[in-house]
Design an enzyme around this catalytic site. Structure first.
Site, PDB file in Angstrom:
ATOM      1  N   ASP A  85     -41.953  39.053  91.079  1.00 14.43           N
ATOM      2  CA  ASP A  85     -41.210  39.702  92.264  1.00 14.43           C
ATOM      3  C   ASP A  85     -40.374  41.014  91.742  1.00 14.43           C
ATOM      4  O   ASP A  85     -40.062  41.302  92.933  1.00 14.43           O
ATOM      5  CB  ASP A  85     -40.571  38.583  93.029  1.00 14.43           C
ATOM      6  CG  ASP A  85     -41.315  37.458  93.430  1.00 14.43           C
ATOM      7  OD1 ASP A  85     -42.348  37.552  93.849  1.00 14.43           O
ATOM      8  OD2 ASP A  85     -40.765  36.439  93.374  1.00 14.43           O
ATOM      9  N   ASN A  91     -56.900  46.581  72.383  1.00 14.64           N
ATOM     10  CA  ASN A  91     -55.766  45.971  73.142  1.00 14.64           C
ATOM     11  C   ASN A  91     -56.349  44.870  74.272  1.00 14.64           C
ATOM     12  O   ASN A  91     -57.077  44.969  75.288  1.00 14.64           O
ATOM     13  CB  ASN A  91     -55.241  47.116  73.955  1.00 14.64           C
ATOM     14  CG  ASN A  91     -54.055  46.891  74.942  1.00 14.64           C
ATOM     15  OD1 ASN A  91     -53.665  45.694  75.087  1.00 14.64           O
ATOM     16  ND2 ASN A  91     -53.370  47.616  75.868  1.00 14.64           N
ATOM     17  N   CYS A 104     -50.575  38.233  77.947  1.00 17.44           N
ATOM     18  CA  CYS A 104     -50.704  38.303  79.104  1.00 17.44           C
ATOM     19  C   CYS A 104     -49.401  38.411  79.938  1.00 17.44           C
ATOM     20  O   CYS A 104     -48.582  38.007  79.352  1.00 17.44           O
ATOM     21  CB  CYS A 104     -51.291  36.782  79.635  1.00 17.44           C
ATOM     22  SG  CYS A 104     -51.405  36.412  81.291  1.00 17.44           S
ATOM     23  N   ALA A 139     -45.155  40.565  75.258  1.00 17.04           N
ATOM     24  CA  ALA A 139     -46.014  41.667  75.090  1.00 17.04           C
ATOM     25  C   ALA A 139     -45.324  42.853  74.736  1.00 17.04           C
ATOM     26  O   ALA A 139     -45.674  43.789  73.850  1.00 17.04           O
ATOM     27  CB  ALA A 139     -46.699  42.071  76.426  1.00 17.04           C
ATOM     28  N   HIS A 146     -40.107  44.124  86.481  1.00 13.51           N
ATOM     29  CA  HIS A 146     -40.382  43.917  85.119  1.00 13.51           C
ATOM     30  C   HIS A 146     -41.958  43.823  84.903  1.00 13.51           C
ATOM     31  O   HIS A 146     -42.322  44.445  83.761  1.00 13.51           O
ATOM     32  CB  HIS A 146     -40.138  42.448  84.918  1.00 13.51           C
ATOM     33  CG  HIS A 146     -39.891  42.064  83.622  1.00 13.51           C
ATOM     34  ND1 HIS A 146     -39.107  42.742  82.597  1.00 13.51           N
ATOM     35  CD2 HIS A 146     -40.711  41.217  82.761  1.00 13.51           C
ATOM     36  CE1 HIS A 146     -39.362  42.043  81.525  1.00 13.51           C
ATOM     37  NE2 HIS A 146     -40.453  41.301  81.751  1.00 13.51           N
TER      38      HIS A 146
END
EC number: 2.5.1.78
Length: 163
Positions: free
Chosen positions: A92, A120, A87, A58, A95
Site C-alpha cells: 500500500d 536479474n 521477490c 532485495a 516502498h
C-alpha cells in the site's frame, strides 16, 4: 497484448569450469525456494559450480554481490557470473517502487561498471499468485531464466574476450 516468447541464444561458447554466485533475498521464503530451485537446476544442467549467499531483502542484493565478488577475487577464486534472486510484492506504500527500481538500477550499474555477467531474477509483482506463477519451475521459471541470462552473458563475455 501478445505474449512475449524468449528463445535462448544459440551461442555455444563453453561455460565449462565457470563459478557462479547466486545472491538471494529470503523475504518470501516459500517463493524464494522456487526461484532458487529453478536457478540451481539451470546451472546444474550447464555443469557449472555455484555458491549461494542469502540476504534479508532485495535492496541488500547489490551490496552483497560486491562484497562476495571482492572477497572471491582476493582469495584468487573469482566468480564468472552472478544470479540475483528475490521477490517484491506491491503493498500500500511507495516502498514497492523504491525497492523495485533501486534494486534493478543498482544491479544494472554493477553489471555495466564492473563488467559482471549478471542475470536479474528479482521478480516484481502485484499479488502472491503472480509471484508463484513467475517463481515455479513448471510455470514461468524466472529463477531458471535469470541463471540462463547470466550464462548467456558469460558466454558472450568469453567469446568477445577471444575476438
Amino acid at each position: 497484448m501478445a505474449e512475449a516468447r524468449h528463445a535462448p541464444l544459440k551461442d555455444q561458447t563453453s561455460v565449462s569450469g565457470a563459478r557462479v554466485l547466486i545472491v538471494e533475498a529470503r523475504f518470501y521464503d516459500d517463493i524464494q525456494d522456487a526461484l532458487l530451485e529453478g536457478a540451481v537446476a539451470e546451472l546444474q544442467s550447464a555443469g557449472v559450480r555455484h555458491d549461494v549467499v542469502t540476504v534479508p531483502g532485495a535492496l541488500e542484493i547489490p551490496a552483497a554481490i560486491v562484497f562476495a565478488l571482492d572477497a572471491a577475487e582476493r582469495r584468487g577464486e573469482p566468480y564468472d557470473a552472478v544470479v540475483a534472486l528475490g521477490c517484491v510484492v506491491r503493498g500500500d506504500t511507495i516502498h514497492f517502487e523504491i525497492v523495485s527500481m533501486e534494486s534493478a538500477r543498482a544491479l544494472m550499474d554493477l553489471s555495466v561498471k564492473r563488467g559482471v555477467a549478471l542475470g536479474n531474477g528479482i521478480i516484481t509483482v502485484d499479488t502472491d499468485a503472480q509471484a508463484w506463477a513467475r517463481a515455479r519451475a513448471g510455470e514461468l521459471n524466472k529463477g531458471g531464466h535469470a541463471a540462463q541470462a547470466a550464462l548467456t552473458m558469460l558466454r558472450m563475455k568469453r567469446r568477445l574476450a577471444k575476438a
